[in-house]
Design an enzyme around this catalytic site. Structure first.
Site, PDB file in Angstrom:
ATOM      1  N   LYS A   7     -49.199   8.505 -23.205  1.00  0.00           N
ATOM      2  CA  LYS A   7     -48.639   7.150 -23.236  1.00  0.00           C
ATOM      3  C   LYS A   7     -49.569   6.223 -24.029  1.00  0.00           C
ATOM      4  O   LYS A   7     -50.785   6.272 -23.873  1.00  0.00           O
ATOM      5  CB  LYS A   7     -48.449   6.620 -21.818  1.00  0.00           C
ATOM      6  CG  LYS A   7     -47.391   7.384 -21.024  1.00  0.00           C
ATOM      7  CD  LYS A   7     -47.224   6.800 -19.640  1.00  0.00           C
ATOM      8  CE  LYS A   7     -46.164   7.579 -18.850  1.00  0.00           C
ATOM      9  NZ  LYS A   7     -46.000   7.050 -17.470  1.00  0.00           N
ATOM     10  N   ASP A  19     -57.254  16.178 -21.908  1.00  0.00           N
ATOM     11  CA  ASP A  19     -56.067  15.414 -21.522  1.00  0.00           C
ATOM     12  C   ASP A  19     -55.650  14.529 -22.702  1.00  0.00           C
ATOM     13  O   ASP A  19     -56.439  13.710 -23.172  1.00  0.00           O
ATOM     14  CB  ASP A  19     -56.389  14.552 -20.302  1.00  0.00           C
ATOM     15  CG  ASP A  19     -55.147  13.972 -19.643  1.00  0.00           C
ATOM     16  OD1 ASP A  19     -54.165  13.691 -20.369  1.00  0.00           O
ATOM     17  OD2 ASP A  19     -55.159  13.779 -18.422  1.00  0.00           O
ATOM     18  N   GLU A  33     -52.741  27.784 -23.634  1.00  0.00           N
ATOM     19  CA  GLU A  33     -52.337  27.739 -25.034  1.00  0.00           C
ATOM     20  C   GLU A  33     -51.123  28.621 -25.281  1.00  0.00           C
ATOM     21  O   GLU A  33     -50.190  28.233 -26.004  1.00  0.00           O
ATOM     22  CB  GLU A  33     -53.503  28.181 -25.908  1.00  0.00           C
ATOM     23  CG  GLU A  33     -53.223  28.127 -27.400  1.00  0.00           C
ATOM     24  CD  GLU A  33     -54.431  28.523 -28.225  1.00  0.00           C
ATOM     25  OE1 GLU A  33     -54.312  28.538 -29.466  1.00  0.00           O
ATOM     26  OE2 GLU A  33     -55.484  28.813 -27.635  1.00  0.00           O
TER      27      GLU A  33
END
Length: 262
Positions: free
Chosen positions: A161, A157, A233
């Site tokens: 942000k 992950d 991917e």
């Protein structure tokens, strides 16, 4: 109760009796910031069946209550730890291509756990074990020093942000834990399609005294043949994402004393 109704399951009751539990190490006692976010999605009938039948054979919960005997678990094979395997397709491909290496695959995604177990059974992959829970607890509490022959972290992950960057897995503290468990010379292989995270990975890995870049120019590596092109991917490449691979080795001379070890 009609034949079409289902009994109500209490929150504390396991979804798959004998299978993975929701919180094996009691995460409410862990005050650190998590690098993963459990995903709740539908488990298919096939995945559920695999969990019920195969979890007691090839799966275990990361409860932090004892050190694993990898020699016994994998019959003496060298062992590579894979953190975050998604639905397990790439893991199964790598296990099939290299049956003389054990893969200890860790994730918290129940459908993926069931899918990988099913793939392992259908393809006769006896060199795969599936772990449920927090990889940090596994590294810190359940793996012996110098017990791993490799570590793979593919597409973690990216927490894009800025306020969430502290949740990213590849941080100095994680690398110190990983270095303790890796044998000298063992390969740490990361891959990401999020370029800012790739740059951070390269910076953090290059600065850590326990790891050495395999690339003479100190940069990213070409995708090695042993890492399959995953569906995730491929979708990213179609969207124009650039995938970066990082290949670092555990240094022969450990720098862990720098981090406060004795």
């Amino acid at each position: 109760m009609s034949e079409f109704s289902h009994p109500i399951r209490a929150k504390s009751e396991p979804r798959f009796p004998g299978g993975p539990v929701a919180d094996p190490a009691g995460s409410h006692h862990e005050r650190r910031i998590r690098s993963f976010q459990p995903r709740r999605s539908r488990v298919t009938a096939g995945q559920g069946d695999a969990l019920k039948r195969l979890w007691p054979v090839w799966g275990f919960d990361i409860d932090g209550r004892g050190v694993l005997d990898l020699e016994e678990m994998f019959g003496g094979l060298p062992v590579v730890l894979e953190i975050g395997f998604g639905m397990g397709e790439a893991t199964a491909q790598m296990a099939a291509a290299d049956p003389d290496t054990g893969i200890l695959a860790v994730d918290v995604h129940t459908p993926g756990q069931g899918n990988l177990l099913g793939l392992a059974e259908r393809n006769g992959l006896s060199n795969v074990r599936v772990a449920n829970g927090d990889a940090i607890i596994l590294l810190r509490e359940m793996l012996a020093p110098d017990s791993l022959d490799g570590l793979r972290v593919y597409f973690p992950d990216p927490w894009p942000k800025k306020r969430h960057h502290k949740r990213r897995l590849i941080q100095p503290e994680f690398l110190t834990l990983a270095a303790r468990c890796l044998k000298p010379g063992a390969l740490l292989h990361c891959a990401t399609d999020w370029e800012p995270y790739a740059e951070q990975m390269l910076e953090v890995l290059s600065a850590h005294p326990d790891f050495e870049n395999t690339q003479q120019d100190g940069g990213f590596a070409p995708r090695p043949a042993f890492r399959p092109l995953t569906r995730f991917e491929g979708q990213g490449l179609v969207k124009g994402h650039k995938v970066h691979d990082l290949l670092f080795r555990r240094a022969s001379e450990s720098g862990q004393n720098v981090h406060g070890g004795s």
